[in-house]
Design a protein around this motif. Structure first.
Motif, PDB file in Angstrom:
ATOM      1  N   ARG A  69      74.393  24.992  77.886  1.00 22.40           N
ATOM      2  CA  ARG A  69      74.905  23.976  76.970  1.00 22.40           C
ATOM      3  C   ARG A  69      76.397  24.166  76.761  1.00 22.40           C
ATOM      4  N   GLN A  70      77.064  23.092  76.363  1.00 25.33           N
ATOM      5  CA  GLN A  70      78.487  23.172  76.082  1.00 25.33           C
ATOM      6  C   GLN A  70      78.703  23.535  74.616  1.00 25.33           C
ATOM      7  N   ALA A  71      79.639  24.436  74.380  1.00 25.92           N
ATOM      8  CA  ALA A  71      80.079  24.790  73.031  1.00 25.92           C
ATOM      9  C   ALA A  71      78.915  25.189  72.130  1.00 25.92           C
ATOM     10  N   ALA A  72      77.956  25.914  72.674  1.00 24.82           N
ATOM     11  CA  ALA A  72      76.858  26.458  71.865  1.00 24.82           C
ATOM     12  C   ALA A  72      77.000  27.970  71.881  1.00 24.82           C
ATOM     13  N   ASN A  73      77.732  28.478  70.896  1.00 27.13           N
ATOM     14  CA  ASN A  73      78.058  29.897  70.838  1.00 27.13           C
ATOM     15  C   ASN A  73      77.431  30.513  69.591  1.00 27.13           C
ATOM     16  N   PHE A  74      77.179  31.817  69.639  1.00 25.01           N
ATOM     17  CA  PHE A  74      76.447  32.462  68.554  1.00 25.01           C
ATOM     18  C   PHE A  74      77.173  33.703  68.062  1.00 25.01           C
ATOM     19  N   ALA A  75      77.199  33.846  66.737  1.00 25.34           N
ATOM     20  CA  ALA A  75      77.834  34.995  66.100  1.00 25.34           C
ATOM     21  C   ALA A  75      76.844  35.660  65.149  1.00 25.34           C
ATOM     22  N   ILE A  76      76.959  36.984  65.020  1.00 28.70           N
ATOM     23  CA  ILE A  76      76.163  37.743  64.062  1.00 28.70           C
ATOM     24  C   ILE A  76      76.797  37.572  62.691  1.00 28.70           C
ATOM     25  N   PRO A  77      76.041  37.155  61.686  1.00 25.77           N
ATOM     26  CA  PRO A  77      76.629  36.855  60.368  1.00 25.77           C
ATOM     27  C   PRO A  77      77.245  38.088  59.705  1.00 25.77           C
ATOM     28  N   ALA A  78      78.217  37.843  58.841  1.00 26.73           N
ATOM     29  CA  ALA A  78      78.928  38.912  58.146  1.00 26.73           C
ATOM     30  C   ALA A  78      77.981  39.801  57.348  1.00 26.73           C
ATOM     31  N   ALA A  79      76.953  39.216  56.745  1.00 22.15           N
ATOM     32  CA  ALA A  79      76.033  40.017  55.930  1.00 22.15           C
ATOM     33  C   ALA A  79      75.334  41.083  56.767  1.00 22.15           C
ATOM     34  N   ALA A  80      74.924  40.742  57.985  1.00 24.39           N
ATOM     35  CA  ALA A  80      74.265  41.706  58.865  1.00 24.39           C
ATOM     36  C   ALA A  80      75.244  42.780  59.314  1.00 24.39           C
ATOM     37  N   VAL A  81      76.492  42.399  59.551  1.00 30.15           N
ATOM     38  CA  VAL A  81      77.510  43.369  59.965  1.00 30.15           C
ATOM     39  C   VAL A  81      77.798  44.341  58.822  1.00 30.15           C
ATOM     40  N   GLN A  82      77.963  43.813  57.614  1.00 28.36           N
ATOM     41  CA  GLN A  82      78.215  44.678  56.461  1.00 28.36           C
ATOM     42  C   GLN A  82      77.062  45.649  56.220  1.00 28.36           C
TER      43      GLN A  82
END
Length: 576
Positions: free
Chosen positions: A231-244
């Motif tokens: 897909r185009q422009a379907a990117n995923f990031a791990i949310p800040a809460a999980a990182v913290q």
């Protein structure tokens, strides 16, 4: 390996822009492998080449150069500065090299930054800056969750011509709570789906949201990790809460008591993993077990497990193991190979064997090593040893009764195996026997592990003495042609760099004599025992000797009957 709709933004990273301030917090992250990992790469590549896996071996050898991804500076609740990135960026490395590129192209490099923790489930890593590194306060995590439609920016160093190049891409949140079970356990965290530009090399870089209250006008909303390949422009990031949560767990998990409690939790999780049984995805349990395999385990047994899988595992397992080795990391491929063997030990034919909850762990070496025993109806007590690696408890060995076999095979204190040194051979031989006479043959053989089938064709010029009882007979000669097939039972013993293959065989065939004497025309048979000595790797040189009995009933002429001892000397070439 099943088709994947999503791909990791593995290593790799556009032009300098006016966003010079925020880039001072973003790093190029390169793994710095220690001597143990480099040794694993080299020894595994050598073993793969020897076993004919040459293309993958070359990739393993080049893996020591590493790749790169992105990371960003944070200040934790303990007041210390760290760099956050993805686990797959620094995979298998104990240290990392960090680089910051200013707008004028000047580069600042920080070497010897320790990878102090990783999260295998959520793909995060935490890097500790060397003592005395002059840095500012880090970026701040967003105090509020992302919302659909929010404007965001992705920052990092994707590859351009195999070199990292600064990029700040703009987009928006398209799904603030994406549940993608293929990527993470959705009970632990959802993901942020967005359209800000990411490319290979962006992995580990921050997903930013403009806010005047944040440092340099931005908050960190998450960590860019994956993109959808279809897909185009379907990117995923791990949310800040999980990182913290990951960062706080790492900085607060010090002390033997906490290490013991963490090992107990790890043991319970491993017990749950042992119960996975997915008929639609037969590699799921192995894939999950691989997350528990330590680098020490890979060092001692990974190469052996990889070669075992390559030679005997079903196609679906080989594809996933070799795909993991090439797409992610050689170490990860070997982890999966070891996990596949553990999966096999937890099966009784088609019956899945599961592990009960473990006994209370015993922790030693200041919280760095531990042991646990799991219950099993079929296997009895299952002993395991664990080591602390990057703030995670991981298996150093599984099932005590297998430990000696695994450690010995891989570390080289004993290189004796029962593997055949070749699976096919071509050879030439001379058969020395009184009757009918010396013959020369050429043949071919195909081998399984303990048996072989083959055929040979040859012949020779034989001399027939005159019959003393017949005054009219005289000495003569004839050309004898022989064709035979044989069945061989063998018992290979490989001891690098020489292999011994003792065997017994049974053969039968037809022979024709062309000339003044035709008494040998007809069928013959033989049985014997022999030994092949084998030298080499991909192309094996084979020298052999065999002793036995050969006989014929003289089916067309009784004068052609014989039963004699023979000695065969042979030389040939074999390959796996």
């Amino acid at each position: 390996m099943k088709n994947r709709i999503l791909t990791l933004l593995l290593l790799t990273g556009i032009c300098a822009s006016s966003f010079a301030q925020i880039r001072d917090y973003i790093y190029v992250v390169r793994p710095a492998y220690d001597a143990k990992v480099l040794s694993i790469f080299e020894s595994t590549a050598d073993a793969m080449e020897k076993n004919g896996i040459k293309d993958a071996a070359e990739y393993v050898r080049k893996s020591k150069d590493g790749g790169f991804g992105s990371g960003f500076l944070i200040t934790a609740s303990n007041g210390r500065n760290y760099v956050v990135t993805n686990r797959h960026v620094v995979v298998d490395a104990s240290e990392a090299t960090l680089e910051i590129e200013s707008a004028d192209g000047a580069t600042t490099k920080i070497s010897g930054a320790k990878v102090i923790a990783v999260d295998d489930e959520v793909d995060l890593a935490l890097i500790e800056l060397p003592e005395g590194t002059p840095v500012r306060k880090g970026l701040q995590f967003a105090p509020a969750k992302a919302k659909d439609g929010d404007d965001v920016l992705s920052a990092g160093y994707p590859g351009l011509g195999n070199k990292p190049s600064w990029q700040l891409g703009k987009g928006s949140i398209t799904n603030a709570s994406a549940r993608v079970g293929e990527l993470v356990d959705t009970e632990r965290t959802t993901l942020i789906q967005h359209s800000a530009q990411v490319d290979p090399g962006n992995s580990g870089g921050p997903l930013l949201i403009p806010n005047a209250a944040g440092r340099e006008g931005y908050y960190v909303l998450g960590v860019n990790t994956w993109k959808a390949s279809s897909r185009q422009a379907a990117n995923f990031a791990i949310p800040a809460a999980a990182v913290q949560a990951f960062v706080e767990r790492v900085i607060s998990s010090q002390g033997v008591d906490k290490a013991s409690a963490a090992l107990a939790v790890r043991g319970k999780d491993f017990s749950v993993t042992s119960a996975i049984d997915n008929e639609d995805d037969p590699m799921e349990r192995s894939r999950r077990i691989a997350r528990y395999v330590s680098l020490d385990y890979v060092s001692s047994y990974g190469t052996k497990a990889l070669l075992n899988a390559y030679s005997s595992a079903p196609t679906v397992a080989i594809r996933e193991i070799m795909g993991t080795l090439v797409d992610l990391s050689p170490i990860e491929g070997m982890r999966l190979a070891i996990a596949y063997e553990i999966d096999g030990k937890l099966r009784d034919g088609d019956t899945l064997l599961t592990l009960a909850a473990p006994t209370a762990p015993t922790v030693t070496s200041g919280g760095k090593e531990g042991t646990m025993s799991f219950g099993s109806d079929k296997l009895g007590p299952v002993e395991t040893k664990w080591v602390m690696e990057a703030a995670n408890w991981r298996l150093d060995w599984f099932m005590k009764q297998y430990q000696a076999e695994e450690k010995t095979d891989s570390k080289g204190t004993s290189k004796v195996t029962l593997e055949p040194p070749y699976y096919g051979m071509l050879y030439a031989a001379v058969n020395l026997q009184e009757t009918p006479g010396t013959t020369f043959v050429g043949g071919m053989e195909g081998n399984g592990h303990y048996f072989g089938l083959g055929m040979e064709v040859g012949g020779g010029l034989i001399n027939i003495e005159a019959d003393p009882a017949d005054p009219y007979s005289e000495d003569s000669s004839a050309l004898l042609v022989k064709m035979a097939g044989f069945l061989r039972l063998q018992f290979p013993v490989s001891m690098d760099p020489v292999s011994f293959v003792p065997y017994v065989d049974l053969s039968g065939g037809m022979q024709i004599s062309v000339g003044s004497f035709d008494g040998y025309n007809g069928l013959y048979s033989s049985y014997g025992a022999g030994l092949n000595l084998c030298f080499g790797g991909d192309l094996v040189t084979i020298v052999g000797i065999e002793v036995g009995r050969e006989g014929s009933s003289g089916m067309f002429d009784a004068s052609g009957a014989y039963d004699v001892t023979y000695v065969t000397l042979s030389v040939g070439f074999g390959a796996k």
